[in-house]
Design a protein around this motif. Structure first.
Motif, PDB file in Angstrom:
ATOM      1  N   VAL A  25       0.863  -1.184   0.000  1.00  0.00           N
ATOM      2  CA  VAL A  25       0.000   0.000   0.000  1.00  0.00           C
ATOM      3  C   VAL A  25       0.896   1.230   0.000  1.00  0.00           C
ATOM      4  O   VAL A  25       1.906   1.274   0.714  1.00  0.00           O
ATOM      5  N   VAL A  26       0.548   2.222  -0.822  1.00  0.00           N
ATOM      6  CA  VAL A  26       1.296   3.484  -0.829  1.00  0.00           C
ATOM      7  C   VAL A  26       0.336   4.603  -0.451  1.00  0.00           C
ATOM      8  O   VAL A  26      -0.835   4.599  -0.834  1.00  0.00           O
ATOM      9  N   THR A  27       0.832   5.545   0.325  1.00  0.00           N
ATOM     10  CA  THR A  27      -0.011   6.651   0.757  1.00  0.00           C
ATOM     11  C   THR A  27       0.791   7.940   0.723  1.00  0.00           C
ATOM     12  O   THR A  27       2.014   7.935   0.611  1.00  0.00           O
ATOM     13  N   GLY A  28       0.087   9.044   0.815  1.00  0.00           N
ATOM     14  CA  GLY A  28       0.707  10.363   0.749  1.00  0.00           C
ATOM     15  C   GLY A  28      -0.319  11.356   0.249  1.00  0.00           C
ATOM     16  O   GLY A  28      -1.480  11.011   0.019  1.00  0.00           O
ATOM     17  N   GLY A  29       0.089  12.580   0.061  1.00  0.00           N
ATOM     18  CA  GLY A  29      -0.847  13.609  -0.371  1.00  0.00           C
ATOM     19  C   GLY A  29      -0.665  13.991  -1.823  1.00  0.00           C
ATOM     20  O   GLY A  29      -1.185  13.353  -2.731  1.00  0.00           O
ATOM     21  N   MET A  30       0.132  15.035  -2.056  1.00  0.00           N
ATOM     22  CA  MET A  30       0.241  15.636  -3.386  1.00  0.00           C
ATOM     23  C   MET A  30       1.249  14.889  -4.261  1.00  0.00           C
ATOM     24  O   MET A  30       2.186  15.471  -4.812  1.00  0.00           O
ATOM     25  N   ILE A  31       1.059  13.582  -4.375  1.00  0.00           N
ATOM     26  CA  ILE A  31       1.880  12.748  -5.251  1.00  0.00           C
ATOM     27  C   ILE A  31       0.973  12.195  -6.337  1.00  0.00           C
ATOM     28  O   ILE A  31      -0.104  11.671  -6.054  1.00  0.00           O
ATOM     29  N   GLU A  32       1.409  12.294  -7.589  1.00  0.00           N
ATOM     30  CA  GLU A  32       0.581  11.783  -8.677  1.00  0.00           C
ATOM     31  C   GLU A  32       0.883  10.307  -8.911  1.00  0.00           C
ATOM     32  O   GLU A  32       2.052   9.904  -8.943  1.00  0.00           O
ATOM     33  N   PRO A  33      -0.147   9.465  -9.074  1.00  0.00           N
ATOM     34  CA  PRO A  33       0.086   8.034  -9.306  1.00  0.00           C
ATOM     35  C   PRO A  33       1.044   7.746 -10.448  1.00  0.00           C
ATOM     36  O   PRO A  33       1.856   6.818 -10.372  1.00  0.00           O
ATOM     37  N   ARG A  34       0.973   8.534 -11.528  1.00  0.00           N
ATOM     38  CA  ARG A  34       1.863   8.294 -12.669  1.00  0.00           C
ATOM     39  C   ARG A  34       3.329   8.402 -12.263  1.00  0.00           C
ATOM     40  O   ARG A  34       4.180   7.653 -12.746  1.00  0.00           O
ATOM     41  N   VAL A  35       3.625   9.348 -11.384  1.00  0.00           N
ATOM     42  CA  VAL A  35       5.008   9.538 -10.948  1.00  0.00           C
ATOM     43  C   VAL A  35       5.485   8.310 -10.188  1.00  0.00           C
ATOM     44  O   VAL A  35       6.571   7.775 -10.447  1.00  0.00           O
ATOM     45  N   PHE A  36       4.658   7.838  -9.256  1.00  0.00           N
ATOM     46  CA  PHE A  36       5.065   6.679  -8.460  1.00  0.00           C
ATOM     47  C   PHE A  36       5.124   5.418  -9.321  1.00  0.00           C
ATOM     48  O   PHE A  36       6.043   4.606  -9.182  1.00  0.00           O
ATOM     49  N   ALA A  37       4.153   5.251 -10.214  1.00  0.00           N
ATOM     50  CA  ALA A  37       4.160   4.076 -11.090  1.00  0.00           C
ATOM     51  C   ALA A  37       5.408   4.059 -11.959  1.00  0.00           C
ATOM     52  O   ALA A  37       6.010   3.006 -12.198  1.00  0.00           O
ATOM     53  N   ASN A  38       5.812   5.221 -12.417  1.00  0.00           N
ATOM     54  CA  ASN A  38       7.006   5.330 -13.247  1.00  0.00           C
ATOM     55  C   ASN A  38       8.253   4.886 -12.496  1.00  0.00           C
ATOM     56  O   ASN A  38       9.193   4.344 -13.078  1.00  0.00           O
ATOM     57  N   LEU A  39       8.234   5.077 -11.180  1.00  0.00           N
ATOM     58  CA  LEU A  39       9.385   4.703 -10.359  1.00  0.00           C
ATOM     59  C   LEU A  39       9.420   3.213 -10.037  1.00  0.00           C
ATOM     60  O   LEU A  39      10.486   2.649  -9.801  1.00  0.00           O
ATOM     61  N   THR A  40       8.259   2.575  -9.998  1.00  0.00           N
ATOM     62  CA  THR A  40       8.187   1.239  -9.406  1.00  0.00           C
ATOM     63  C   THR A  40       7.888   0.102 -10.365  1.00  0.00           C
ATOM     64  O   THR A  40       8.018  -1.063  -9.977  1.00  0.00           O
ATOM     65  N   ASP A 100      -3.260   2.778  -3.854  1.00  0.00           N
ATOM     66  CA  ASP A 100      -2.660   4.050  -3.465  1.00  0.00           C
ATOM     67  C   ASP A 100      -3.723   4.881  -2.762  1.00  0.00           C
ATOM     68  O   ASP A 100      -4.912   4.777  -3.059  1.00  0.00           O
ATOM     69  N   LEU A 101      -3.279   5.695  -1.819  1.00  0.00           N
ATOM     70  CA  LEU A 101      -4.179   6.611  -1.120  1.00  0.00           C
ATOM     71  C   LEU A 101      -3.743   8.051  -1.383  1.00  0.00           C
ATOM     72  O   LEU A 101      -3.789   8.906  -0.503  1.00  0.00           O
ATOM     73  N   PHE A 102      -3.309   8.321  -2.616  1.00  0.00           N
ATOM     74  CA  PHE A 102      -2.851   9.649  -2.998  1.00  0.00           C
ATOM     75  C   PHE A 102      -4.029  10.592  -3.236  1.00  0.00           C
ATOM     76  O   PHE A 102      -5.119  10.168  -3.629  1.00  0.00           O
ATOM     77  N   SER A 103      -3.770  11.896  -3.062  1.00  0.00           N
ATOM     78  CA  SER A 103      -4.799  12.896  -3.379  1.00  0.00           C
ATOM     79  C   SER A 103      -5.144  12.869  -4.861  1.00  0.00           C
ATOM     80  O   SER A 103      -6.301  13.054  -5.243  1.00  0.00           O
ATOM     81  N   TYR A 104      -4.133  12.653  -5.715  1.00  0.00           N
ATOM     82  CA  TYR A 104      -4.359  12.624  -7.160  1.00  0.00           C
ATOM     83  C   TYR A 104      -4.842  11.260  -7.648  1.00  0.00           C
ATOM     84  O   TYR A 104      -5.047  11.075  -8.842  1.00  0.00           O
ATOM     85  N   GLY A 105      -4.996  10.301  -6.746  1.00  0.00           N
ATOM     86  CA  GLY A 105      -5.427   8.965  -7.136  1.00  0.00           C
ATOM     87  C   GLY A 105      -6.710   8.574  -6.431  1.00  0.00           C
ATOM     88  O   GLY A 105      -7.805   8.986  -6.800  1.00  0.00           O
ATOM     89  N   TYR A 106      -6.566   7.780  -5.371  1.00  0.00           N
ATOM     90  CA  TYR A 106      -7.723   7.258  -4.644  1.00  0.00           C
ATOM     91  C   TYR A 106      -8.656   8.371  -4.175  1.00  0.00           C
ATOM     92  O   TYR A 106      -9.882   8.276  -4.314  1.00  0.00           O
ATOM     93  N   LYS A 107      -8.092   9.431  -3.599  1.00  0.00           N
ATOM     94  CA  LYS A 107      -8.932  10.459  -2.974  1.00  0.00           C
ATOM     95  C   LYS A 107      -9.762  11.224  -4.000  1.00  0.00           C
ATOM     96  O   LYS A 107     -10.877  11.666  -3.706  1.00  0.00           O
ATOM     97  N   THR A 108      -9.222  11.386  -5.202  1.00  0.00           N
ATOM     98  CA  THR A 108      -9.990  12.009  -6.273  1.00  0.00           C
ATOM     99  C   THR A 108     -11.010  11.032  -6.845  1.00  0.00           C
ATOM    100  O   THR A 108     -12.171  11.378  -7.077  1.00  0.00           O
ATOM    101  N   THR A 109     -10.581   9.800  -7.051  1.00  0.00           N
ATOM    102  CA  THR A 109     -11.452   8.788  -7.653  1.00  0.00           C
ATOM    103  C   THR A 109     -12.672   8.489  -6.790  1.00  0.00           C
ATOM    104  O   THR A 109     -13.780   8.303  -7.301  1.00  0.00           O
ATOM    105  N   PHE A 110     -12.482   8.451  -5.467  1.00  0.00           N
ATOM    106  CA  PHE A 110     -13.578   8.076  -4.573  1.00  0.00           C
ATOM    107  C   PHE A 110     -14.306   9.285  -3.977  1.00  0.00           C
ATOM    108  O   PHE A 110     -14.999   9.147  -2.965  1.00  0.00           O
ATOM    109  N   THR A 111     -14.172  10.433  -4.615  1.00  0.00           N
ATOM    110  CA  THR A 111     -15.011  11.573  -4.246  1.00  0.00           C
ATOM    111  C   THR A 111     -16.467  11.201  -4.514  1.00  0.00           C
ATOM    112  O   THR A 111     -16.796  10.735  -5.605  1.00  0.00           O
ATOM    113  N   PRO A 112     -17.359  11.377  -3.537  1.00  0.00           N
ATOM    114  CA  PRO A 112     -18.753  10.945  -3.734  1.00  0.00           C
ATOM    115  C   PRO A 112     -19.457  11.798  -4.781  1.00  0.00           C
ATOM    116  O   PRO A 112     -19.122  12.971  -4.965  1.00  0.00           O
TER     117      PRO A 112
END
Length: 404
Positions: A257-272, A286-298
């Motif tokens: 599991v990866v978590t954090g705030g202002m990290i974009e999933p593309r950046v992390f995926a590119n690294l890993t 991921d629990l990123f603001s640009y990933g999970y938190k945006t996607t699961f906005t009600p």
């Protein structure tokens, strides 16, 4: 915004989606903070597009910025100073962090001909007063869009835009849930690309691509006999509560599991991506603001004042570090780690990002409380120290793989 680019420069500095949409003359308004009213922009005939740090554009010293301004803000103003941004306007967030607040002020002064709007977010837990306050901010944003582009907000177009955003998030949510069950159903980099497309250029075309991928994954889930399992994971993630979740999950590889705030999933995926293959581990969530938190906005409620509906939807985005509620975010992360059988936790922190660095220690403790390996990694959005970051991630994944 007065930014003249040659065709070659444009192709080098834009995403593929934006390149394809430039020819028809679409108008783009850039944004930085992920929780923006996509529906309202589209209802005004404007495409909201996330502004990213460019690795080719190093953010240098800018004496008008704060001494400890993050590399993202330095990179963005360097892009603008070098005429690297192809935008018709830009929306800065207010009340999220000092660096972005300062950047918006400096931007107005340095580039007075640019169309600039500041959208101020309340930090308090959403209630009637905060929703009403933010709804008024959205009305002012709508007025600014109408004045800037001479296109009024049309309610029929707003309804259509709302349906598009809801459908987009529904498809992405399913993919998140399916990967929690078995990450081999879809690579994390592919999911990150689809989320990135939504952030860059939400449209019927990008939605069709995402739904096509979701349908293909859904067929694979059906063939595996895991329809009910993925549905229960999906519903639990939407509720934001995993208490009743009791599902058999894939354990053929280590689950990260990866978590954090202002990290974009593309950046992390590119690294890993390559590291995951060699280490026998996969990012399951991921629990990123640009990933999970945006996607699961009600989704917004139906009926009533559209600005109130959209305001409440945005303010109820889950786990946002710029709002109150750190104890609840830590508890949810602990539940994720336990209920989703995580083998390791990576806490990503954007360098010099106040919200990220404030949350980091508490998020790290959640992993220790769950008795799994944890690593905290500062990430420069320009990836200027990529080799160091990759080495730390690889070492961590190898250590997780040795855990019995």
């Amino acid at each position: 915004m007065v930014c003249q680019l040659t065709r070659t420069d444009l192709l080098e500095s834009s995403t593929q989606l934006v390149r394809e949409m430039v020819e028809p003359g679409n108008r783009f308004v850039g944004y930085i903070y992920p929780h923006i009213p996509v529906e309202i922009f589209l209802a005004h005939g404007v495409t909201p597009s996330l502004i990213r740090a460019e690795s080719k554009q190093r953010g240098g010293f800018e004496d008008s910025l704060q001494t400890f301004a993050c590399s993202l803000t330095r990179n963005l103003i360097a892009q603008r100073a070098g005429d690297r941004l192809l935008l018709d306007g830009i929306v800065f967030p207010g009340n999220t962090c000092d660096s972005l607040q300062n950047l918006g002020d400096v931007w107005r002064y340095r580039f007075p001909k640019d169309r600039v709007f500041r959208l101020t977010y309340p930090v308090a837990t959403p209630d009637e007063a905060t929703v009403e306050y933010f709804a008024e901010e959205l009305r002012q944003l709508s007025n600014w869009l109408q004045e800037s582009f001479d296109v009024p907000l049309l309610h029929d177009r707003l309804d259509a835009s709302s349906c598009l955003v809801i459908a987009y998030r529904k498809a992405l949510q399913y993919l998140y849930a399916a990967r929690v069950y078995n990450p081999l159903l879809l690579s994390y980099s592919r999911l990150a690309d689809l989320v990135g497309d939504f952030l860059s250029a939400p449209s019927e075309d990008t939605l069709a691509t995402t739904e096509e991928v979701a349908d293909a994954v859904q067929n694979e889930v059906s063939e595996m006999g895991a329809v009910d399992t993925v549905r229960s994971i999906h519903e639990a993630l939407i509720r934001g509560s995993l208490d009743s979740l009791d599902s058999e999950l894939d354990h053929s590889r280590k689950r990260i599991v990866v978590t954090g705030g202002m990290i974009e999933p593309r950046v992390f995926a590119n690294l890993t991506d390559e590291l995951n293959e060699s280490a026998g581990a996969d990012v399951i969530l991921d629990l990123f603001s640009y990933g999970y938190k945006t996607t699961f906005t009600p989704p917004p409620a139906s009926g009533g004042d559209p600005f109130l509906r959209v305001a409440e939807s945005i303010l109820r985005a889950p786990l946002e570090p710029t709002q109150e509620g750190l104890p609840q975010r830590k508890q949810f992360l602990e539940d994720v780690l336990m209920k989703l059988s995580a083998d390791g936790l990576i806490v990503c922190e954007q360098s010099f990002c106040d919200p990220d660095e404030f949350e980091g220690p508490s998020l790290g403790r959640a992993g220790k409380d769950a008795d799994i390996p944890v690593v905290r990694i500062p990430i420069d959005p320009e990836l200027s120290d990529r080799a160091r970051i990759e080495t730390r991630i690889q070492t961590f994944l190898e250590s997780v793989n040795l855990e019995v």
